[in-house]
Write a protein that holds these residues in place. Structure first.
Motif, PDB file in Angstrom:
ATOM      1  N   SER A 158     -45.544  -6.406  62.747  1.00 60.21           N
ATOM      2  CA  SER A 158     -43.857  -6.878  63.469  1.00 60.21           C
ATOM      3  C   SER A 158     -43.858  -5.173  63.965  1.00 60.21           C
ATOM      4  O   SER A 158     -43.614  -4.119  62.636  1.00 60.21           O
ATOM      5  CB  SER A 158     -42.599  -7.355  63.681  1.00 60.21           C
ATOM      6  OG  SER A 158     -41.799  -6.784  64.197  1.00 60.21           O
ATOM      7  N   LEU A 159     -43.739  -4.782  64.936  1.00 63.23           N
ATOM      8  CA  LEU A 159     -43.538  -3.366  65.577  1.00 63.23           C
ATOM      9  C   LEU A 159     -41.626  -3.008  65.205  1.00 63.23           C
ATOM     10  O   LEU A 159     -41.245  -2.033  64.467  1.00 63.23           O
ATOM     11  CB  LEU A 159     -43.080  -3.212  66.997  1.00 63.23           C
ATOM     12  CG  LEU A 159     -44.447  -2.276  67.680  1.00 63.23           C
ATOM     13  CD1 LEU A 159     -44.712  -3.093  68.700  1.00 63.23           C
ATOM     14  CD2 LEU A 159     -43.515  -1.126  67.235  1.00 63.23           C
ATOM     15  N   GLY A 219     -39.474   0.954  58.485  1.00 67.18           N
ATOM     16  CA  GLY A 219     -39.627   1.369  57.658  1.00 67.18           C
ATOM     17  C   GLY A 219     -39.887   0.217  56.733  1.00 67.18           C
ATOM     18  O   GLY A 219     -40.559   0.261  55.135  1.00 67.18           O
ATOM     19  N   LEU A 220     -40.119  -1.243  57.187  1.00 66.54           N
ATOM     20  CA  LEU A 220     -39.928  -1.919  55.427  1.00 66.54           C
ATOM     21  C   LEU A 220     -41.494  -2.320  55.586  1.00 66.54           C
ATOM     22  O   LEU A 220     -42.502  -2.716  56.948  1.00 66.54           O
ATOM     23  CB  LEU A 220     -38.942  -2.966  56.221  1.00 66.54           C
ATOM     24  CG  LEU A 220     -37.099  -2.962  55.842  1.00 66.54           C
ATOM     25  CD1 LEU A 220     -36.733  -3.501  56.938  1.00 66.54           C
ATOM     26  CD2 LEU A 220     -37.420  -2.566  54.908  1.00 66.54           C
ATOM     27  N   GLN A 276     -38.600 -10.989  66.256  1.00 66.82           N
ATOM     28  CA  GLN A 276     -40.630 -10.873  67.093  1.00 66.82           C
ATOM     29  C   GLN A 276     -41.317 -10.829  65.332  1.00 66.82           C
ATOM     30  O   GLN A 276     -42.903 -10.158  65.664  1.00 66.82           O
ATOM     31  CB  GLN A 276     -39.918  -9.625  67.741  1.00 66.82           C
ATOM     32  CG  GLN A 276     -39.948  -9.436  68.871  1.00 66.82           C
ATOM     33  CD  GLN A 276     -39.490  -8.180  68.950  1.00 66.82           C
ATOM     34  OE1 GLN A 276     -39.662  -6.895  68.668  1.00 66.82           O
ATOM     35  NE2 GLN A 276     -38.613  -7.544  71.081  1.00 66.82           N
ATOM     36  N   PHE A 277     -40.724 -10.855  64.338  1.00 71.07           N
ATOM     37  CA  PHE A 277     -41.565 -10.640  63.012  1.00 71.07           C
ATOM     38  C   PHE A 277     -41.599 -12.066  62.292  1.00 71.07           C
ATOM     39  O   PHE A 277     -41.882 -11.516  61.380  1.00 71.07           O
ATOM     40  CB  PHE A 277     -40.946  -9.540  62.361  1.00 71.07           C
ATOM     41  CG  PHE A 277     -39.393  -9.952  61.975  1.00 71.07           C
ATOM     42  CD1 PHE A 277     -38.137  -9.387  62.309  1.00 71.07           C
ATOM     43  CD2 PHE A 277     -39.088 -10.860  60.566  1.00 71.07           C
ATOM     44  CE1 PHE A 277     -37.170  -9.948  61.687  1.00 71.07           C
ATOM     45  CE2 PHE A 277     -38.018 -11.272  59.675  1.00 71.07           C
ATOM     46  CZ  PHE A 277     -36.449 -10.760  60.615  1.00 71.07           C
ATOM     47  N   SER A 278     -41.479 -12.822  62.921  1.00 66.35           N
ATOM     48  CA  SER A 278     -41.388 -14.373  62.517  1.00 66.35           C
ATOM     49  C   SER A 278     -43.094 -15.331  62.139  1.00 66.35           C
ATOM     50  O   SER A 278     -42.764 -15.257  60.721  1.00 66.35           O
ATOM     51  CB  SER A 278     -41.042 -15.475  63.339  1.00 66.35           C
ATOM     52  OG  SER A 278     -41.818 -15.245  64.218  1.00 66.35           O
ATOM     53  N   VAL A 279     -44.371 -14.364  62.890  1.00 65.79           N
ATOM     54  CA  VAL A 279     -44.884 -14.863  62.752  1.00 65.79           C
ATOM     55  C   VAL A 279     -46.324 -13.754  62.077  1.00 65.79           C
ATOM     56  O   VAL A 279     -46.891 -14.223  60.130  1.00 65.79           O
ATOM     57  CB  VAL A 279     -46.339 -15.250  64.088  1.00 65.79           C
ATOM     58  CG1 VAL A 279     -47.527 -15.290  63.243  1.00 65.79           C
ATOM     59  CG2 VAL A 279     -45.331 -16.107  64.922  1.00 65.79           C
TER      60      VAL A 279
END
Length: 168
Positions: A50-51, A57-58, A42-45
């Motif tokens: 990203s939720l 908290g990053l 979910q946080f690749s693109v």
């Protein structure tokens, strides 16, 4: 007679192929698999939208965490990313098709963690200023600590010999 001979040869070749040593989960393979998992996550693109990353908290930008991290073990120690990890990431980048993120980005640190989880006395170099690589207690078989047999409440066990610690 010819058919029987051919079948014997095929069987012999299959046996030889299956008896060959296999290094399917060496540090380079685990690095490549982790890079692909990150790419599909979910946080690749766009990690900063990203939720998952927000809930943690990053936020991500090159070198956000720098080259140092906190090792929480028997003692709490500030340590630096190892040149071994950098070398493995560099080698996997040469595979061509894989997108390996920058060394010290959020995704890069996840990959460094995957490399460290494969520590073992065959692939992980000893050496360094203290003669033990970057591990304060020396190189150890961390890779065996990934297993758990819930039916018998034990670690990886082969022919009655336990390897590593159980990891439920």
């Amino acid at each position: 007679m010819k058919i029987k001979l051919v079948a014997t040869i095929v069987t012999a070749n299959l046996f030889l192929i299956s008896a060959a040593p296999v290094a399917a989960f060496d540090v380079h393979t685990h690095t490549a698999m982790t890079a692909e998992a990150i790419k599909q996550s979910q946080f690749s693109v766009s990690p900063n939208s990203s939720l998952v990353v927000k809930k943690l908290g990053l936020f991500d930008r090159p070198d956000i965490f720098g080259e140092r991290y906190i090792d929480i073990g028997a003692t709490i120690t500030a340590r630096k990313g190892a040149s071994f990890e950098t070398e493995v990431m560099k080698n996997v980048r040469t595979f061509g098709e894989l997108a390996i993120p920058p060394d010290y980005s959020l995704s890069g640190w996840i990959i460094r963690g995957a490399i460290r989880e494969d520590d073992n006395s065959i692939e992980t170099p000893a050496g360094g200023s203290n003669g033990a690589g970057d591990e304060p207690g020396g190189v150890f078989e961390r890779v065996y600590n990934h297993f758990y047999d819930p039916a018998n409440n034990r670690p990886l066990t082969v022919n009655g010999v336990a390897f590593g610690n159980r990891s439920p």
